[in-house]
Write an enzyme that holds these catalytic residues in place. Sequence first.
Site, PDB file in Angstrom:
ATOM      1  N   GLU A  82       0.813  -1.219   0.000  1.00 45.93           N
ATOM      2  CA  GLU A  82       0.000   0.000   0.000  1.00 45.93           C
ATOM      3  C   GLU A  82       0.842   1.264   0.000  1.00 45.93           C
ATOM      4  O   GLU A  82       0.325   2.350  -0.180  1.00 45.93           O
ATOM      5  CB  GLU A  82      -0.964  -0.005   1.189  1.00 45.93           C
ATOM      6  CG  GLU A  82      -0.311   0.164   2.543  1.00 45.93           C
ATOM      7  CD  GLU A  82      -1.348   0.109   3.667  1.00 45.93           C
ATOM      8  OE1 GLU A  82      -2.467  -0.374   3.425  1.00 45.93           O
ATOM      9  OE2 GLU A  82      -1.007   0.546   4.780  1.00 45.93           O
ATOM     10  N   HIS A  83       2.143   1.143   0.215  1.00 47.61           N
ATOM     11  CA  HIS A  83       2.983   2.339   0.233  1.00 47.61           C
ATOM     12  C   HIS A  83       3.443   2.747  -1.158  1.00 47.61           C
ATOM     13  O   HIS A  83       3.622   3.918  -1.435  1.00 47.61           O
ATOM     14  CB  HIS A  83       4.209   2.117   1.138  1.00 47.61           C
ATOM     15  CG  HIS A  83       3.823   1.795   2.547  1.00 47.61           C
ATOM     16  ND1 HIS A  83       4.423   0.792   3.280  1.00 47.61           N
ATOM     17  CD2 HIS A  83       2.867   2.324   3.350  1.00 47.61           C
ATOM     18  CE1 HIS A  83       3.858   0.736   4.477  1.00 47.61           C
ATOM     19  NE2 HIS A  83       2.919   1.644   4.542  1.00 47.61           N
ATOM     20  N   GLN A 127       2.388  -6.547   4.580  1.00 49.59           N
ATOM     21  CA  GLN A 127       2.443  -7.997   4.843  1.00 49.59           C
ATOM     22  C   GLN A 127       1.993  -8.335   6.272  1.00 49.59           C
ATOM     23  O   GLN A 127       1.352  -9.362   6.507  1.00 49.59           O
ATOM     24  CB  GLN A 127       3.870  -8.488   4.580  1.00 49.59           C
ATOM     25  CG  GLN A 127       3.978 -10.007   4.634  1.00 49.59           C
ATOM     26  CD  GLN A 127       5.384 -10.483   4.312  1.00 49.59           C
ATOM     27  OE1 GLN A 127       6.063  -9.894   3.474  1.00 49.59           O
ATOM     28  NE2 GLN A 127       5.814 -11.558   4.955  1.00 49.59           N
ATOM     29  N   CYS A 175       8.977  -3.356  -4.164  1.00 55.14           N
ATOM     30  CA  CYS A 175       9.363  -1.984  -3.784  1.00 55.14           C
ATOM     31  C   CYS A 175      10.744  -1.976  -3.137  1.00 55.14           C
ATOM     32  O   CYS A 175      11.441  -0.963  -3.163  1.00 55.14           O
ATOM     33  CB  CYS A 175       8.313  -1.334  -2.890  1.00 55.14           C
ATOM     34  SG  CYS A 175       8.057  -2.143  -1.316  1.00 55.14           S
TER      35      CYS A 175
HETATM   36 ZN   LIG Z   1       6.283  -0.862  -0.636  1.00 55.67          ZN
END
Ligand SMILES: [Zn+2]
Length: 207
Positions: free
Chosen positions: A97-98, A137, A167
């Site tokens: 979500e980041h 996670q 990411c």
């Molecule tokens: Zn991330």
Amino acid sequence: MCSLKNNNSNGYLRTDLYNEEATEQLSGHYKEILQIIGEDPSREGLDKTPERVAKAMQFLLQGYQMDPVEILTSAMFKEDYRQMVIVKDIEIYSMCEHHMLPFIGKAHVAYIPNGTITGLSKIARVVDVFARRLQVQERLTTQIKDCIQDTLKPLGVAVVIEAQHLCMQMRGVQKQHSITTTSDFTGAFEKVATREEFIKLISTKLS
Ligand SMILES: [Zn+2]
């Protein structure tokens, strides 16, 4: 307009088609994104890209349209079996979500029934429903555990997830091979011996 269809045989919603309104809106935004990053959205190769991405995102994030409790309750049976039930190596394709980049790995789930069991495939489906949302996670692990605990009310639930985060691999620290492991346990699995048996069983490969 909304083309989400109830798949009755399984008793839960499945994204069979794409929501036309969402596809149109998302396509518009992705076209703008292409321009902003310096591309020419009208060149041949990119002509249909905004629409493809719009559909891909709806597919990858289809978990919002699904109810994991309904999935579990659609196949609940009374059964006296009170030993560990393990479903291991459930593939995970989620999105962090980041950064809205994928994280990919495997989930291992166990529970010890207390009079009620569910279909094994339902466990894998519950994992998928939570994975197909924007996630971290840690929360994914806990949500799977809580859902099984609250719905089946077993003697205990164990969830372990191992995943690689794009990411981390493609940007930032560029750690290409690091794997993140998260785990969460309830009830009987809080006892060291039970937890160790579970860890041993998920680490062993049947030959
Ligand atoms: Zn991330």
